[in-house]
Every structure is written in C-alpha cells, then in structure tokens.
Scaffold this motif. Structure first.
Motif, PDB file in Angstrom:
ATOM      1  N   HIS A  60       0.857  -1.190   0.000  1.00 21.15           N
ATOM      2  CA  HIS A  60       0.000   0.000   0.000  1.00 21.15           C
ATOM      3  C   HIS A  60       0.890   1.235   0.000  1.00 21.15           C
ATOM      4  CE1 HIS A  60       0.903  -0.583   4.237  1.00 21.15           C
ATOM      5  NE2 HIS A  60       0.384   0.577   4.558  1.00 21.15           N
ATOM      6  N   HIS A  62       1.280   3.888   1.830  1.00 23.37           N
ATOM      7  CA  HIS A  62       1.707   4.661   2.996  1.00 23.37           C
ATOM      8  C   HIS A  62       3.225   4.859   2.939  1.00 23.37           C
ATOM      9  CE1 HIS A  62      -1.948   4.008   5.878  1.00 23.37           C
ATOM     10  NE2 HIS A  62      -2.079   5.082   5.143  1.00 23.37           N
ATOM     11  N   ASP A  64       5.659   4.656   4.938  1.00 20.03           N
ATOM     12  CA  ASP A  64       6.606   3.683   5.501  1.00 20.03           C
ATOM     13  C   ASP A  64       6.731   2.423   4.654  1.00 20.03           C
ATOM     14  OD1 ASP A  64       3.916   3.354   6.481  1.00 20.03           O
ATOM     15  OD2 ASP A  64       4.629   1.881   7.922  1.00 20.03           O
ATOM     16  N   HIS A  65       5.954   2.331   3.550  1.00 21.29           N
ATOM     17  CA  HIS A  65       6.047   1.171   2.659  1.00 21.29           C
ATOM     18  C   HIS A  65       6.501   1.543   1.244  1.00 21.29           C
ATOM     19  CE1 HIS A  65       3.943  -1.575   5.498  1.00 21.29           C
ATOM     20  NE2 HIS A  65       3.605  -0.399   5.996  1.00 21.29           N
ATOM     21  N   HIS A 139      -6.781  -2.072   5.248  1.00 22.37           N
ATOM     22  CA  HIS A 139      -5.949  -1.217   6.102  1.00 22.37           C
ATOM     23  C   HIS A 139      -6.236   0.267   5.843  1.00 22.37           C
ATOM     24  CE1 HIS A 139      -2.499   0.437   8.122  1.00 22.37           C
ATOM     25  NE2 HIS A 139      -1.967   0.866   6.992  1.00 22.37           N
ATOM     26  N   ASP A 167      -0.030  -4.258   5.953  1.00 24.94           N
ATOM     27  CA  ASP A 167      -0.694  -3.678   7.129  1.00 24.94           C
ATOM     28  C   ASP A 167      -2.170  -4.076   7.130  1.00 24.94           C
ATOM     29  OD1 ASP A 167       1.712  -2.569   7.669  1.00 24.94           O
ATOM     30  OD2 ASP A 167       1.062  -0.473   7.551  1.00 24.94           O
ATOM     31  N   HIS A 189      -0.920  -2.895  14.114  1.00 28.04           N
ATOM     32  CA  HIS A 189      -2.225  -2.221  14.054  1.00 28.04           C
ATOM     33  C   HIS A 189      -3.360  -2.889  14.816  1.00 28.04           C
ATOM     34  CE1 HIS A 189      -0.110  -0.459  10.537  1.00 28.04           C
ATOM     35  NE2 HIS A 189      -0.668   0.620  11.016  1.00 28.04           N
TER      36      HIS A 189
END
Ligand SMILES: [Zn+2]
Ligand SMILES: [Zn+2]
Length: 247
Positions: A60, A62, A64-65, A139, A167, A189
């Motif tokens: 995904h 985000h 941090d990915h 997520h 996530d 999470h």
C-alpha cells in the motif's frame, strides 16, 4: 528461498528499526516487498546491487512502505548493465505523481530498465520462479465499491506458500483466510489477543512478525509480544533489521 528483513519498523523510524522493506532471494533472483526508507541503502550495505531486483511489490502507498522508492529507482538505473529490468508494482496507480517527484529531483524515467504496474486482486506476477497473488485487505479505508488499495501477498515458490500480510485493520477482520506454510505478519495495528485467536485456527509451520510496534521493541517488549502466542503449535519469531530467514 531466503528472506532478509531489511526494515522491520512501522511509520516512525526508531533507534533500531527502519521502515518496512523485505527482500526475498529465490533461485538466485531478487524480489523486494515494500520499499520503506532506506531500502536502497540497506541493500548497498549488504553489497546487493539494486539493479538485480526482478520486481518490487508494494502492499500500500503509505510512506513507511513506499518512501524509499525514489532512492531505489535511482540506484537501479545509475549504473545499468545489459539486460537488466525491474518490474515495480504499486498498490495504486500513481506512476504520474511518482514521475513528477522524480522529475523535480532531475531524475530520468528510464523505461528501458523500469516498468510500472498497478496491483489488482489475483495473481499479478509469475516468472517461473515466483508467483505473487494479491489479496485485498482494508488497512486504508475506501469508499464502498471502489478498487482495493491495500493488499496482502501470497508468494509461491519452491513448493512453499508464504503469506505476507502487509498492514491490516485495527479489528483484524481483514486478515486473509488464505492457507500458507509461513505467515509473515505485521505487528502494529491490531490487538495480539485477537490475532492469537485467529492464528490458533490455522496450520502455519512458522510465524514471523515484522512491522513491529514500539511496545514490542527490546527484550522485554519481545517477550511480552511472544507471550500472547505461546498456545500456538508453530514457532513464532520477531524479525529485526538485517535478519535472514531460510524458508
Ligand atoms: Zn505500515
Ligand atoms: Zn499503513
């Protein structure tokens, strides 16, 4: 196959964990799952050339990915060799925005070395060594009926099935039912009590946590996280940056 957890943290850097990036070496080929920063630098430190990556799969979009992608694309294309090519699978169709950001940094697109694809539900990649199937999760909230933007991946190679959760939602209701030999699961999470109930119904041979939340860092934190899973019959491990797993 070998899995190297380059980055095992979550949205924030910590003193011990970089953002999410996991390298797979299968039959001499390299694949990267998620590209949190500083994935390219982590590969360089291990003397693994980024240009050798066959494919990059993003669960995904985000930060941090995916935040390490510009550096990775630069590293892939900086000193090219004949025949190299990397397929990049983004969870959302954002190639135009990505190119815009790269142009802003005076970087070229290099279509001769890079192809971009958008992840969709189902089998998205097959090269005779690895098959990757994308499984939608929830997520990132999305409007009813719209295309999924968050995925888990099922990796099939060398007769093994590796489920990589990406996530998940805070109630764990989107955890994929897909059977697998090895589960690589995020640990940020959701409540571990809930996950333990679900894992007890599965037949994994091995469970490895990545994307590790702050309370589970350090010796005491790790002991606490593992204490939720003592009833499971399979080995349960917590990955650290730089760990290697033979799967
Ligand atoms: Zn994350
Ligand atoms: Zn996320």
């Amino acid at each position: 196959m070998r899995m190297i957890t380059l980055g095992t943290g979550h949205g924030n850097f910590t003193g011990t964990r970089y953002k999410s990036a996991t390298l797979f070496e299968i039959a001499g080929r390299l694949y990267l799952l998620d590209c949190g920063s500083p994935a390219a630098a982590s590969m360089r430190r291990r003397e693994i050339p980024c240009r050798d990556l066959r494919a990059v799969f993003n669960t995904h979009m985000h930060l941090d990915h995916i935040g390490g992608l510009p550096d990775l694309l630069y590293a892939i294309t900086r000193y090219p060799v004949a025949g190299q090519h990397t397929d990049v699978y983004l969870a959302e169709n954002r190639t135009a925005e990505l190119y815009g950001f790269m142009h802003a940094m005076h970087l070229s697109e290099h279509p001769e070395y890079l192809s971009f694809h958008t992840v969709t539900e189902g089998t998205i990649f097959r090269d005779g060594v690895l098959s990757v199937t994308a499984i939608p999760t929830d997520h990132i909230a999305r409007p009813e009926g719209s295309a999924p933007v968050t995925f888990a991946f099922l990796l099939e190679a060398e007769g093994k099935r590796i489920l990589y959760s990406g996530d998940l939602r805070s109630d764990f209701a989107d955890f994929p039912e897909t059977e697998a030999d090895v589960l690589v699961c995020e640990a940020t999470h959701y409540r571990p009590e809930r996950a333990a109930e679900v894992f007890r119904t599965k037949k994994y041979e091995r469970l490895i946590f990545n994307h590790v939340h702050d309370p589970w860092h350090g010796e005491e934190g790790e002991r606490k996280l593992l204490s939720y899973y003592t009833a499971l019959s399979c080995p349960v491990e917590i990955a650290h940056d730089g760990d290697e797993f033979d799967l």
